[in-house]
Motif scaffolding. Structure first.
Motif, PDB file in Angstrom:
ATOM      1  N   SER A 151     106.086 -16.068 113.123  1.00 56.26           N
ATOM      2  CA  SER A 151     107.084 -15.083 112.710  1.00 56.26           C
ATOM      3  C   SER A 151     108.257 -15.170 113.685  1.00 56.26           C
ATOM      4  O   SER A 151     108.374 -14.376 114.633  1.00 56.26           O
ATOM      5  N   ARG A 187     111.440 -21.455 111.871  1.00 56.17           N
ATOM      6  CA  ARG A 187     110.351 -21.809 110.979  1.00 56.17           C
ATOM      7  C   ARG A 187     110.982 -22.501 109.778  1.00 56.17           C
ATOM      8  O   ARG A 187     111.861 -21.937 109.106  1.00 56.17           O
ATOM      9  N   GLN A 189     110.520 -25.618 106.471  1.00 56.06           N
ATOM     10  CA  GLN A 189     109.716 -26.485 105.621  1.00 56.06           C
ATOM     11  C   GLN A 189     110.427 -27.818 105.468  1.00 56.06           C
ATOM     12  O   GLN A 189     111.646 -27.865 105.285  1.00 56.06           O
ATOM     13  N   GLN A 207     112.655 -20.992 106.693  1.00 58.13           N
ATOM     14  CA  GLN A 207     111.789 -20.054 106.000  1.00 58.13           C
ATOM     15  C   GLN A 207     111.701 -18.749 106.785  1.00 58.13           C
ATOM     16  O   GLN A 207     111.706 -18.753 108.028  1.00 58.13           O
ATOM     17  N   SER A 208     111.621 -17.654 106.054  1.00 54.67           N
ATOM     18  CA  SER A 208     111.305 -16.358 106.665  1.00 54.67           C
ATOM     19  C   SER A 208     109.882 -15.993 106.274  1.00 54.67           C
ATOM     20  O   SER A 208     109.394 -16.397 105.209  1.00 54.67           O
ATOM     21  N   LEU A 209     109.235 -15.247 107.113  1.00 56.43           N
ATOM     22  CA  LEU A 209     107.832 -14.899 106.884  1.00 56.43           C
ATOM     23  C   LEU A 209     107.735 -13.454 106.413  1.00 56.43           C
ATOM     24  O   LEU A 209     108.265 -12.543 107.059  1.00 56.43           O
ATOM     25  N   ASN A 267     100.261 -13.609 103.993  1.00 52.06           N
ATOM     26  CA  ASN A 267     101.560 -14.058 104.482  1.00 52.06           C
ATOM     27  C   ASN A 267     102.181 -15.026 103.485  1.00 52.06           C
ATOM     28  O   ASN A 267     101.522 -15.940 102.973  1.00 52.06           O
ATOM     29  N   SER A 269     105.912 -17.317 102.851  1.00 52.62           N
ATOM     30  CA  SER A 269     107.192 -17.753 103.410  1.00 52.62           C
ATOM     31  C   SER A 269     108.202 -17.869 102.287  1.00 52.62           C
ATOM     32  O   SER A 269     107.881 -18.303 101.173  1.00 52.62           O
ATOM     33  N   ASP A 270     109.412 -17.487 102.593  1.00 56.71           N
ATOM     34  CA  ASP A 270     110.474 -17.487 101.602  1.00 56.71           C
ATOM     35  C   ASP A 270     111.720 -18.100 102.233  1.00 56.71           C
ATOM     36  O   ASP A 270     111.962 -17.960 103.442  1.00 56.71           O
ATOM     37  N   ASP A 292     105.106 -26.130 106.261  1.00 52.90           N
ATOM     38  CA  ASP A 292     105.880 -25.299 107.186  1.00 52.90           C
ATOM     39  C   ASP A 292     105.533 -25.672 108.625  1.00 52.90           C
ATOM     40  O   ASP A 292     104.373 -25.962 108.949  1.00 52.90           O
TER      41      ASP A 292
END
Length: 335
Positions: A151, A187, A189, A207-209, A267, A269-270, A292
């Motif tokens: 995170s 973070r 991908q 990516q955000s978590l 969790n 990721s976006d 990721d």
């Protein structure tokens, strides 16, 4: 008598010749065995047990110390001695008081050999100097962030509270001149990998978590179904038909269930909408697309994408990163 006189004459002749010869003449006489030179030289008895002193005086033997010198820990074996990361970090901190190099090596072993999530302990005053001067300190921090679930946005807030100079991708894009050459932690991908003369270029999508809630059953689930049937006859006048007798049945069904559930959070990721180009020193098959990673990199600046004009301030630009290290994030997040 003749032989005795001849012998005496010979002796006199030899003495006469050796008067001017000095020590060499005496040595010759001794060699001929005519005088008892050896007996005269060793007339004083020497104790065979006596020894001559050495030419160079030997230094005194060092005194035994009650405190043993600390031995350099094996970086791979030190962390395996402890059951928990907290115990390992405490032991490494104790070793740091005696030797900074050995203490840092022990801490790295704790991170490598245990599920080390003690970020607050790592950012404590005990390790502040090591984090400031050690060239591999940023890689150790990135590894711990990955072990805590990756995170990154939340972890950067903890790092900045302790004045650790590691920043986010959004900061570098907003002010590229200020953050050029500095460490970035993100973070991301891997979207694509392209090799160019053994210097692969990686397309990274930040990516955000986040998390999504779901219900998970806990314990047993009970369910009860019941059916009740009622029957009877009705007598009476039914309009113009006169007296009549009506009979029938009525059934009702009841259903009841009990279950115990607990909330669980998965969790996810976006994408944040930010992308970057990363340069790897060599081809790495484990840095594969679709996965990721927590990436530590140096920010090299912004580069205009293909089709854009360098002189156009509004042309789309991508941040370029030199990847230092990367770690797969743990599926469980430590808050």
């Amino acid at each position: 008598m003749v032989s005795g006189a001849r012998k005496q004459a010979t002796m006199s002749t030899l003495l006469t010749k050796t008067k001017g010869a000095g020590r060499s003449g005496l040595a010759l006489l001794c060699a001929m065995g005519l005088w008892g030179c050896g007996a005269a030289r060793h007339s004083h008895a020497v104790d065979p047990r006596s020894e001559l002193p050495p030419l160079v005086e030997e230094p005194p033997a060092p005194k035994a110390s009650s405190t043993p010198e600390p031995s350099r820990p094996d970086e791979k074996a030190f962390g395996a001695r402890y059951a928990t990361p907290a115990q390992c970090e405490a032991a490494a901190r104790g070793l740091l008081a005696r030797s900074r190099d050995q203490g840092w090596a022990a801490l790295k072993s704790c991170v490598d050999r245990t599920h080390f999530t003690q970020l607050n302990a790592l950012l404590s005053d005990a390790w502040a100097e090591e984090l400031r001067v050690r060239p591999d300190a940023a890689q150790v921090i990135a590894h711990v962030v990955a072990l805590r679930g990756g995170s990154v946005s939340g972890e950067l807030a903890l790092l900045h509270a302790r004045r650790v100079p590691i920043f986010g991708l959004a900061d570098a894009i907003a002010q590229p001149d200020i953050y050029k050459g500095r460490y970035l932690l993100l973070r991301a991908q891997v979207a694509d990998v392209r090799s160019d003369e053994d210097r692969p270029t990686v397309w990274l999508v930040e990516q955000s978590l986040g998390s999504v809630e779901r219900e998970q059953s806990a314990g047993y689930t009970t369910r009860r179904d019941s059916v009740s049937v009622r029957s009877g006859n009705l007598d009476g006048a039914v309009g113009s038909f006169g007296l009549s007798n009506v009979g029938g049945q009525m059934a009702t069904r009841d259903s009841e269930s009990h279950s115990v559930t607990l909330p669980r959070y998965d969790n996810i990721s976006d994408e944040t909408g930010r992308e970057a180009l990363g340069r790897l020193p060599r081809v790495d098959p484990f840095f594969a697309p679709g996965k990721d990673f927590v990436v530590l990199a140096r920010f090299d600046g912004l580069r205009t994408t293909s089709g854009g004009d360098e002189g156009d301030e509004d042309a789309p630009r991508l941040p370029v990163l030199s990847i230092v290290s990367y770690f797969p994030p743990h599926p469980l997040v430590v808050y």
